[in-house]
Write a protein that holds these residues in place. Structure first.
Motif, PDB file in Angstrom:
ATOM      1  N   ASP A   1      54.119 140.720  48.323  1.00  0.00           N
ATOM      2  CA  ASP A   1      52.833 140.049  48.547  1.00  0.00           C
ATOM      3  C   ASP A   1      52.925 139.025  49.679  1.00  0.00           C
ATOM      4  OD1 ASP A   1      51.061 141.372  47.030  1.00  0.00           O
ATOM      5  OD2 ASP A   1      50.863 139.847  45.451  1.00  0.00           O
ATOM      6  N   ALA A   2      54.051 138.335  49.772  1.00  0.00           N
ATOM      7  CA  ALA A   2      54.214 137.361  50.853  1.00  0.00           C
ATOM      8  C   ALA A   2      54.224 138.063  52.211  1.00  0.00           C
ATOM      9  CB  ALA A   2      55.509 136.562  50.660  1.00  0.00           C
ATOM     10  N   LEU A   3      54.938 139.180  52.291  1.00  0.00           N
ATOM     11  CA  LEU A   3      55.024 139.924  53.556  1.00  0.00           C
ATOM     12  C   LEU A   3      53.664 140.503  53.939  1.00  0.00           C
ATOM     13  CD1 LEU A   3      58.392 141.801  52.954  1.00  0.00           C
ATOM     14  CD2 LEU A   3      57.980 140.048  54.689  1.00  0.00           C
ATOM     15  N   LEU A   4      53.021 141.169  52.970  1.00  0.00           N
ATOM     16  CA  LEU A   4      51.720 141.775  53.265  1.00  0.00           C
ATOM     17  C   LEU A   4      50.693 140.701  53.594  1.00  0.00           C
ATOM     18  CD1 LEU A   4      51.563 144.515  50.460  1.00  0.00           C
ATOM     19  CD2 LEU A   4      52.112 144.838  52.881  1.00  0.00           C
ATOM     20  N   GLY A   5      50.788 139.589  52.868  1.00  0.00           N
ATOM     21  CA  GLY A   5      49.842 138.500  53.118  1.00  0.00           C
ATOM     22  C   GLY A   5      49.995 137.942  54.521  1.00  0.00           C
ATOM     23  N   ALA A   6      51.226 137.747  54.957  1.00  0.00           N
ATOM     24  CA  ALA A   6      51.461 137.209  56.295  1.00  0.00           C
ATOM     25  C   ALA A   6      50.875 138.119  57.360  1.00  0.00           C
ATOM     26  CB  ALA A   6      52.962 137.017  56.515  1.00  0.00           C
ATOM     27  N   ALA A   7      50.946 139.428  57.129  1.00  0.00           N
ATOM     28  CA  ALA A   7      50.472 140.395  58.128  1.00  0.00           C
ATOM     29  C   ALA A   7      49.012 140.794  57.913  1.00  0.00           C
ATOM     30  CB  ALA A   7      51.363 141.636  58.095  1.00  0.00           C
ATOM     31  N   SER A   8      48.334 140.140  56.980  1.00  0.00           N
ATOM     32  CA  SER A   8      46.945 140.500  56.629  1.00  0.00           C
ATOM     33  C   SER A   8      46.824 141.978  56.287  1.00  0.00           C
ATOM     34  CB  SER A   8      45.977 140.189  57.771  1.00  0.00           C
ATOM     35  OG  SER A   8      46.096 138.866  58.169  1.00  0.00           O
ATOM     36  N   MET A   9      47.729 142.458  55.462  1.00  0.00           N
ATOM     37  CA  MET A   9      47.717 143.879  55.095  1.00  0.00           C
ATOM     38  C   MET A   9      47.380 144.079  53.623  1.00  0.00           C
ATOM     39  SD  MET A   9      50.983 145.452  57.111  1.00  0.00           S
ATOM     40  CE  MET A   9      50.999 145.627  58.896  1.00  0.00           C
ATOM     41  N   GLY A  10      46.664 143.156  53.030  1.00  0.00           N
ATOM     42  CA  GLY A  10      46.273 143.332  51.632  1.00  0.00           C
ATOM     43  C   GLY A  10      47.364 142.864  50.692  1.00  0.00           C
ATOM     44  N   ASP A  11      47.454 143.479  49.506  1.00  0.00           N
ATOM     45  CA  ASP A  11      48.469 143.050  48.548  1.00  0.00           C
ATOM     46  C   ASP A  11      49.111 144.248  47.862  1.00  0.00           C
ATOM     47  OD1 ASP A  11      46.745 143.946  46.584  1.00  0.00           O
ATOM     48  OD2 ASP A  11      46.116 141.947  45.946  1.00  0.00           O
ATOM     49  N   ILE A  12      50.073 143.957  47.038  1.00  0.00           N
ATOM     50  CA  ILE A  12      50.863 145.020  46.419  1.00  0.00           C
ATOM     51  C   ILE A  12      50.004 145.914  45.528  1.00  0.00           C
ATOM     52  CG2 ILE A  12      51.568 143.558  44.455  1.00  0.00           C
ATOM     53  CD1 ILE A  12      54.347 144.900  44.651  1.00  0.00           C
ATOM     54  N   GLY A  13      48.989 145.333  44.883  1.00  0.00           N
ATOM     55  CA  GLY A  13      48.130 146.105  43.986  1.00  0.00           C
ATOM     56  C   GLY A  13      47.312 147.140  44.743  1.00  0.00           C
TER      57      GLY A  13
ATOM     58  N   PRO B   1      54.799 134.793  74.915  1.00  0.00           N
ATOM     59  CA  PRO B   1      55.003 134.005  73.720  1.00  0.00           C
ATOM     60  C   PRO B   1      54.763 134.853  72.471  1.00  0.00           C
ATOM     61  CG  PRO B   1      52.824 133.582  74.580  1.00  0.00           C
ATOM     62  CD  PRO B   1      53.489 134.541  75.541  1.00  0.00           C
ATOM     63  N   ALA B   2      55.424 134.488  71.406  1.00  0.00           N
ATOM     64  CA  ALA B   2      55.293 135.264  70.178  1.00  0.00           C
ATOM     65  C   ALA B   2      54.227 134.653  69.270  1.00  0.00           C
ATOM     66  CB  ALA B   2      56.631 135.301  69.453  1.00  0.00           C
ATOM     67  N   GLU B   3      53.720 135.471  68.381  1.00  0.00           N
ATOM     68  CA  GLU B   3      52.798 135.005  67.358  1.00  0.00           C
ATOM     69  C   GLU B   3      53.582 134.906  66.051  1.00  0.00           C
ATOM     70  OE1 GLU B   3      49.796 137.897  66.600  1.00  0.00           O
ATOM     71  OE2 GLU B   3      48.683 136.600  65.221  1.00  0.00           O
ATOM     72  N   THR B   4      53.499 133.764  65.391  1.00  0.00           N
ATOM     73  CA  THR B   4      54.227 133.572  64.137  1.00  0.00           C
ATOM     74  C   THR B   4      53.231 133.399  63.003  1.00  0.00           C
ATOM     75  OG1 THR B   4      56.041 132.500  65.296  1.00  0.00           O
ATOM     76  CG2 THR B   4      55.914 132.128  62.934  1.00  0.00           C
ATOM     77  N   ARG B   5      53.498 134.025  61.884  1.00  0.00           N
ATOM     78  CA  ARG B   5      52.620 133.879  60.718  1.00  0.00           C
ATOM     79  C   ARG B   5      53.447 133.682  59.454  1.00  0.00           C
ATOM     80  NH1 ARG B   5      48.047 138.330  60.638  1.00  0.00           N
ATOM     81  NH2 ARG B   5      47.484 138.454  62.831  1.00  0.00           N
ATOM     82  N   VAL B   6      52.802 133.070  58.480  1.00  0.00           N
ATOM     83  CA  VAL B   6      53.461 132.779  57.204  1.00  0.00           C
ATOM     84  C   VAL B   6      52.601 133.345  56.074  1.00  0.00           C
ATOM     85  CG1 VAL B   6      54.172 130.930  55.650  1.00  0.00           C
ATOM     86  CG2 VAL B   6      54.566 130.706  58.105  1.00  0.00           C
ATOM     87  N   GLY B   7      53.238 133.928  55.063  1.00  0.00           N
ATOM     88  CA  GLY B   7      52.505 134.431  53.905  1.00  0.00           C
ATOM     89  C   GLY B   7      53.152 133.951  52.625  1.00  0.00           C
ATOM     90  N   ILE B   8      52.334 133.822  51.584  1.00  0.00           N
ATOM     91  CA  ILE B   8      52.862 133.391  50.289  1.00  0.00           C
ATOM     92  C   ILE B   8      52.620 134.488  49.254  1.00  0.00           C
ATOM     93  CG2 ILE B   8      50.685 132.205  49.695  1.00  0.00           C
ATOM     94  CD1 ILE B   8      52.469 130.152  48.174  1.00  0.00           C
TER      95      ILE B   8
END
Ligand code: MG
Length: 392
Positions: free
Chosen positions: A268-280, A218-225
């Protein structure tokens, strides 16, 4: 101690899927085509220095778009032998080890790559095999007889050898050869036979694909804003860029980079979804490298970081909030530019726009704001990481 030799991968994805009826290599497995799984298994292996692709001639552009990280994409021939030979020719001038892998085998574990590489380093060539567990019978003119299965094995890919040995093996045209390692056997090259992996299935018929769908999930799905806002600049030399597109006849936005408020929200939405911090954190505005930089660079980098962690981008939905300019004429070019930077299909990105009904700062046209929501997905990973153990 000598330096370790370079290790290259070659994904052979030029087959016409005659036994399948559709192009099995492009079937979707959890958001990625089958061949891309095979490609990534080699690409992200720590010992592998680069991976080339032999693709079907009529879909070369699609391969190149879907695998920007590939060393090369070359067209295959009308036989297996010609396809591998075409890939081999593209490694001209390089030395080291080459692993040749079927694009129709998506579940290549890290451990299996390790075993093949170690085998090549030891003997010069290596091939994974599996003992046969079913009873095997031979139908001949004299009737049916049962074979001694303890003497039989099946072979898989990746099959590996030093590049100079592959070149010798493929020096002559052999249209009938369907197994690459057999050509090395004929040269009496020593071959390390290493344990294969039963999950390393080859998708040949419809039932194989059904099994692959089970193995992939099964896959893991995440959402970021993501949200961003920039104010309009007073400086006449600032250009307005939104979603990677230059928009004429409108003041630019203030910011360290090109101030592309749309892309900043998407990153920011992409990084947020992957828990990779933010653009700054990734592209600090204290860093002169990013002064005036095209935000498409940020988007490309964010996409690569996600892919390196096996995340697939399922969708990105964007709302731009602005009294001006009118966004509609630029919607499609923005989608095209962002899809290209992220190496995803255009139908995975949506751009919408609204005014703020003249309410507040955005409504007074002091700046532009953007919201983005990103959905990303990756397989649970137990299988392709080899963490379930392997057959010895
Ligand atoms: Mg910003």
């Amino acid at each position: 101690m000598n330096e370790r030799p370079a290790v290259y991968g070659l994904v052979v994805a030029a087959g016409r899927s005659e036994r399948f009826g559709a192009d099995k290599l492009w079937l979707d497995l959890e958001g990625r085509p089958v061949w891309r799984w095979a490609f990534e298994a080699l690409l992200f292996h720590p010992r592998v220095d680069g991976v080339g692709i032999v693709g079907s001639p009529d879909r070369l552009d699609e391969f190149a778009r879907a695998a920007p990280e590939a060393l090369f994409v070359v067209p295959g021939g009308d036989t297996r032998h010609r396809s591998v030979a075409a890939g081999l020719a593209a490694f001209h001038g390089r030395s080291g080890l080459l692993l040749v892998h079927d694009g129709a085998r998506p579940f290549l574990s890290r451990e299996l790559v390790d075993r093949v590489v170690e085998g090549v380093e030891r003997e010069g060539a290596a091939c994974p095999f599996l003992p046969i567990t079913d009873t095997v019978k031979e139908r001949g003119e004299g009737g049916v007889r049962t074979l001694d299965r303890s003497r039989l094995m099946t072979v898989q890919t990746p099959q590996g050898a030093r590049l100079d040995l592959w070149r010798r093996a493929f020096a002559h045209e052999r249209p009938e050869a369907t197994d690459d390692i057999a050509l090395l056997e004929e040269l009496s090259v020593p071959i390390a036979w290493v344990p294969g992996d039963r999950r390393n299935i080859k998708i040949t018929v419809r039932e194989d694909y059904e099994r692959a769908l089970l193995l992939a999930g099964p896959a893991e799905t995440r959402v970021g804003i993501g949200y961003d806002v920039h104010r309009f600049s007073e400086r006449p030399d600032r250009e307005l860029r939104l979603g990677g597109i230059l928009i004429p006849d409108c003041p630019g936005l203030e910011g360290h980079s090109d101030a592309d408020v749309v892309i900043h929200a998407v990153v920011d939405a992409l990084l947020g979804a992957a828990s990779m911090g933010d653009i700054g954190a990734l592209f600090p505005d204290t860093d002169d490298r990013w002064k005036g930089a095209s935000s498409l660079l940020f988007l490309r980098e964010a996409g690569e970081r996600l892919r390196a962690s096996k995340w697939n981008i399922v969708s990105v939905d964007i709302s731009v909030i602005a009294e001006r300019p009118r966004i509609a004429p630029y919607r499609i070019p923005m989608i095209t530019a962002m899809a290209e930077a992220l190496s995803v299909a255009e139908d995975r990105i949506g751009v919408k726009a609204t005014t703020n009904e003249r309410l507040g700062a955005i409504g007074r046209s002091e700046g532009i704001a953007a919201f983005a929501v990103a959905t990303i997905r990756r397989p649970s990973g137990g299988i392709i990481d080899g963490s379930l153990g392997s057959e010895r």
